[in-house]
Design a protein around this motif. Structure first.
Motif, PDB file in Angstrom:
ATOM      1  N   VAL A 126       3.152   2.333  10.814  1.00 12.70           N
ATOM      2  CA  VAL A 126       3.293   1.427   9.855  1.00 12.70           C
ATOM      3  C   VAL A 126       3.354   2.425   8.427  1.00 12.70           C
ATOM      4  O   VAL A 126       2.367   3.034   8.272  1.00 12.70           O
ATOM      5  CB  VAL A 126       2.488   0.345   9.978  1.00 12.70           C
ATOM      6  N   VAL A 127       4.453   2.026   7.650  1.00  2.91           N
ATOM      7  CA  VAL A 127       4.412   2.440   6.344  1.00  2.91           C
ATOM      8  C   VAL A 127       3.514   1.504   5.250  1.00  2.91           C
ATOM      9  O   VAL A 127       4.058   0.410   5.339  1.00  2.91           O
ATOM     10  CB  VAL A 127       5.897   2.699   5.597  1.00  2.91           C
ATOM     11  N   MET A 128       2.334   1.840   5.086  1.00  4.60           N
ATOM     12  CA  MET A 128       1.154   0.723   4.287  1.00  4.60           C
ATOM     13  C   MET A 128       2.098   0.129   3.042  1.00  4.60           C
ATOM     14  O   MET A 128       2.114  -0.997   2.967  1.00  4.60           O
ATOM     15  CB  MET A 128       0.002   1.674   3.908  1.00  4.60           C
ATOM     16  N   TRP A 129       2.867   0.959   2.150  1.00  8.09           N
ATOM     17  CA  TRP A 129       3.124   0.364   0.775  1.00  8.09           C
ATOM     18  C   TRP A 129       4.439  -0.680   1.293  1.00  8.09           C
ATOM     19  O   TRP A 129       4.383  -1.712   0.601  1.00  8.09           O
ATOM     20  CB  TRP A 129       3.834   1.552  -0.265  1.00  8.09           C
ATOM     21  N   ARG A 130       5.034  -0.253   2.187  1.00  5.38           N
ATOM     22  CA  ARG A 130       6.244  -0.982   2.650  1.00  5.38           C
ATOM     23  C   ARG A 130       5.513  -2.791   3.469  1.00  5.38           C
ATOM     24  O   ARG A 130       6.144  -3.502   2.858  1.00  5.38           O
ATOM     25  CB  ARG A 130       7.276  -0.544   3.470  1.00  5.38           C
ATOM     26  N   LEU A 131       4.645  -2.440   4.105  1.00  6.57           N
ATOM     27  CA  LEU A 131       3.893  -3.298   4.727  1.00  6.57           C
ATOM     28  C   LEU A 131       3.310  -4.288   3.560  1.00  6.57           C
ATOM     29  O   LEU A 131       3.590  -5.742   3.816  1.00  6.57           O
ATOM     30  CB  LEU A 131       2.997  -2.879   5.623  1.00  6.57           C
ATOM     31  N   PHE A 132       2.639  -3.755   2.748  1.00  4.88           N
ATOM     32  CA  PHE A 132       2.203  -4.456   1.603  1.00  4.88           C
ATOM     33  C   PHE A 132       2.970  -5.439   1.049  1.00  4.88           C
ATOM     34  O   PHE A 132       2.738  -6.382   0.610  1.00  4.88           O
ATOM     35  CB  PHE A 132       1.142  -3.762   0.570  1.00  4.88           C
ATOM     36  N   GLU A 133       4.138  -4.898   0.504  1.00  5.55           N
ATOM     37  CA  GLU A 133       5.257  -5.283  -0.100  1.00  5.55           C
ATOM     38  C   GLU A 133       5.831  -6.507   0.629  1.00  5.55           C
ATOM     39  O   GLU A 133       5.980  -7.779  -0.020  1.00  5.55           O
ATOM     40  CB  GLU A 133       6.199  -4.446  -0.655  1.00  5.55           C
ATOM     41  N   ALA A 134       6.049  -6.444   1.732  1.00  6.20           N
ATOM     42  CA  ALA A 134       6.517  -7.376   2.455  1.00  6.20           C
ATOM     43  C   ALA A 134       5.265  -8.496   2.755  1.00  6.20           C
ATOM     44  O   ALA A 134       5.904  -9.779   2.807  1.00  6.20           O
ATOM     45  CB  ALA A 134       7.021  -6.977   4.062  1.00  6.20           C
ATOM     46  N   TYR A 135       4.309  -8.352   3.038  1.00  3.89           N
ATOM     47  CA  TYR A 135       3.196  -9.241   3.167  1.00  3.89           C
ATOM     48  C   TYR A 135       3.240 -10.093   2.114  1.00  3.89           C
ATOM     49  O   TYR A 135       3.164 -11.424   2.175  1.00  3.89           O
ATOM     50  CB  TYR A 135       1.831  -8.711   3.797  1.00  3.89           C
ATOM     51  N   LEU A 136       3.020  -9.529   0.904  1.00  2.00           N
ATOM     52  CA  LEU A 136       2.861 -10.252  -0.486  1.00  2.00           C
ATOM     53  C   LEU A 136       3.972 -11.054  -0.631  1.00  2.00           C
ATOM     54  O   LEU A 136       3.793 -12.340  -0.813  1.00  2.00           O
ATOM     55  CB  LEU A 136       2.690  -9.338  -1.728  1.00  2.00           C
ATOM     56  N   ALA A 137       5.151 -10.645  -0.276  1.00  4.57           N
ATOM     57  CA  ALA A 137       6.433 -11.318  -0.736  1.00  4.57           C
ATOM     58  C   ALA A 137       6.418 -12.579   0.271  1.00  4.57           C
ATOM     59  O   ALA A 137       6.721 -13.927  -0.297  1.00  4.57           O
ATOM     60  CB  ALA A 137       7.542 -10.688  -0.448  1.00  4.57           C
ATOM     61  N   ARG A 138       6.414 -12.528   1.366  1.00  4.15           N
ATOM     62  CA  ARG A 138       6.139 -13.770   2.426  1.00  4.15           C
ATOM     63  C   ARG A 138       5.171 -14.645   2.320  1.00  4.15           C
ATOM     64  O   ARG A 138       5.232 -15.732   2.383  1.00  4.15           O
ATOM     65  CB  ARG A 138       6.535 -13.318   3.765  1.00  4.15           C
ATOM     66  N   ALA A 139       3.877 -13.978   2.443  1.00  7.49           N
ATOM     67  CA  ALA A 139       2.730 -15.029   2.153  1.00  7.49           C
ATOM     68  C   ALA A 139       2.937 -15.730   0.737  1.00  7.49           C
ATOM     69  O   ALA A 139       2.370 -16.667   0.624  1.00  7.49           O
ATOM     70  CB  ALA A 139       1.449 -14.080   2.240  1.00  7.49           C
ATOM     71  N   VAL A 140       2.880 -15.200  -0.278  1.00  8.81           N
ATOM     72  CA  VAL A 140       2.888 -15.758  -1.738  1.00  8.81           C
ATOM     73  C   VAL A 140       4.169 -16.775  -1.684  1.00  8.81           C
ATOM     74  O   VAL A 140       4.028 -17.757  -2.103  1.00  8.81           O
ATOM     75  CB  VAL A 140       3.077 -14.797  -2.700  1.00  8.81           C
TER      76      VAL A 140
END
Length: 419
Positions: free
Chosen positions: A269-283
């Motif tokens: 997992v690329v952490m910064w990409r995962l964080f961006e995708a998580y925030l976008a979808r969850a928010v």
């Protein structure tokens, strides 16, 4: 330089572990030439620096996970441990499973049955959405023995099994059934999650309702491979739930670490990409439930220039109907930053988003640090750029509450400024 560990890797056909930590300093290893060649062939995963002919300093880059590399005497199991606890990592993965790279070559891992609850909430939500329009059915050719004709008589089987006997009949027909691969996969994941000890009673009840919705679907035999499915228009509403179901069945209950107990697929997992995708979808989902409208994660429909050569890449644009017409227009823009401190370039980037989208405020979200805001003058107008924190060091159960609070803050900022 931080030489915290020295490990020796012996030559052999069995994979030898190389264990690094995300964001950590250099770690020294004794490497054989085949092992060095294996690691050098993957510059995206780690950096290497020589100390001598056989001693090398290694440092992880931006990926975390565990993967088996090379073959023969050069086989290495590379494990890069994330800074965030694994249950938080899997909570993020549950919202953005497409950001995970799976490798079918097995790596060893430690069983951790307590990690699956991190996926259960997201799976229940996705499966509920998938089944909201009804359980998907499809036609399946069914061979049966019946007292009446249904479909077509299998004359060869009838003559071979019951020569001269008129009934029962050997028939074949197309059955419109829910017992299809997609539903079997959902049911298997649901039953797997129900076996996890310590689940929240509300979550367990939701999983039991899912099993009831999937009545008529066959249970996979123990040890059977998960059924394969092909994405398409027919099962598009199932897609997110099916990816999460596969994640549950293929390794949601393992630690990314030392692994002497169990073989699982490799995962990176690329952490910064995962964080961006998580925030976008969850928010985005939190805003949709709070105020309606349409969230667009990774919206690429806007450009900085009039020629359309330079696309803007905000992580989330949330659209609401205009008070003057029925057209949905940008109401909020959010960008996630997997950084420890804000940078000036972040302000420049968010200012461009706000100006182009016609917004008077923008929202930057960091994984750590302190909240705040900055006012930016653009001509005679004043933009306000908010800095929010979603702290990944908090227990994963609290992250959902943090996202809800963030959505409330974004909506409050919008209504206050517009008022």
């Amino acid at each position: 330089m931080n030489l915290r560990h020295t490990r020796s890797l012996r030559c052999g056909d069995v994979a030898r572990p190389v264990e690094l930590k995300e964001g950590d300093g250099w770690t020294t290893y004794d490497l054989t030439p085949p092992q060095l060649a294996t690691l050098a062939a993957h510059p995206r995963l780690l950096a290497l620096h020589p100390e001598s002919a056989t001693r090398w300093r290694l440092k992880a880059k931006d990926r975390v996970g565990s993967v088996r590399l090379g073959s023969g005497e050069g086989t290495v199991q590379l494990t890069i441990t994330p800074k965030v606890p694994v249950d938080r990592l899997l909570h993020l993965v549950a919202y953005a499973p497409d950001r995970v790279e799976f490798d079918p070559r097995p790596v060893t891992a430690e069983p951790r049955p307590d990690l699956l609850p991190a996926l259960a909430h997201a799976f229940v939500s996705a499966a509920g959405h998938a089944l909201g329009q009804g359980v998907l059915h499809d036609y399946r050719e069914t061979y049966d023995t019946l007292p009446v004709v249904r479909g077509r008589i299998r004359h060869a089987d009838q003559l071979r099994r019951r020569p001269g006997v008129p009934v029962p009949l050997e028939v074949v027909y197309d059955d419109h059934t829910p017992d299809i691969p997609e539903n079997r996969l959902l049911l298997a994941a649901t039953r797997r999650l129900l076996r996890v000890p310590g689940l929240d009673p509300v979550l367990r009840a939701a999983l039991q309702r899912l099993t009831a919705r999937l009545d008529g679907v066959r249970v996979l035999p123990a040890g059977a491979r998960p059924p394969e499915w092909t994405p398409g228009r027919r099962n598009a509403r199932y897609a997110h739930a099916l990816v999460l179901a596969e994640l549950v069945l293929r390794g949601g209950s393992y630690e990314l670490g030392d692994g002497r107990h169990l073989a699982v697929d490799g995962m990176l997992v690329v952490m910064w990409r995962l964080f961006e995708a998580y925030l976008a979808r969850a928010v985005g989902e939190a805003l949709r439930h709070r105020v309606g409208g349409r969230p667009e994660p990774q919206d690429r429909s806007h450009f900085l220039d009039t020629a359309g050569q330079h696309p803007l890449k905000p992580d989330l644009v949330h659209y609401l109907p205009s008070p003057h017409d029925a057209v949905q227009r940008p109401a909020a823009v959010v960008d996630a930053k997997f950084k420890t401190r804000p940078q000036r370039d972040d302000l420049y980037q968010m200012t461009a988003y706000c100006v182009r989208l016609g917004l008077s405020e923008g929202h930057l979200v960091y994984a750590s640090g302190s909240p705040g805001s900055v006012d930016v003058l653009v001509g005679s107008e004043r933009l306000r750029i908010w800095r929010h924190i979603v702290d990944l060091s908090r227990p994963w159960r609290d992250l959902a509450a943090d996202v809800e609070a963030l959505a409330q803050a974004i909506d409050s900022a919008r209504t206050t400024r517009s008022g």
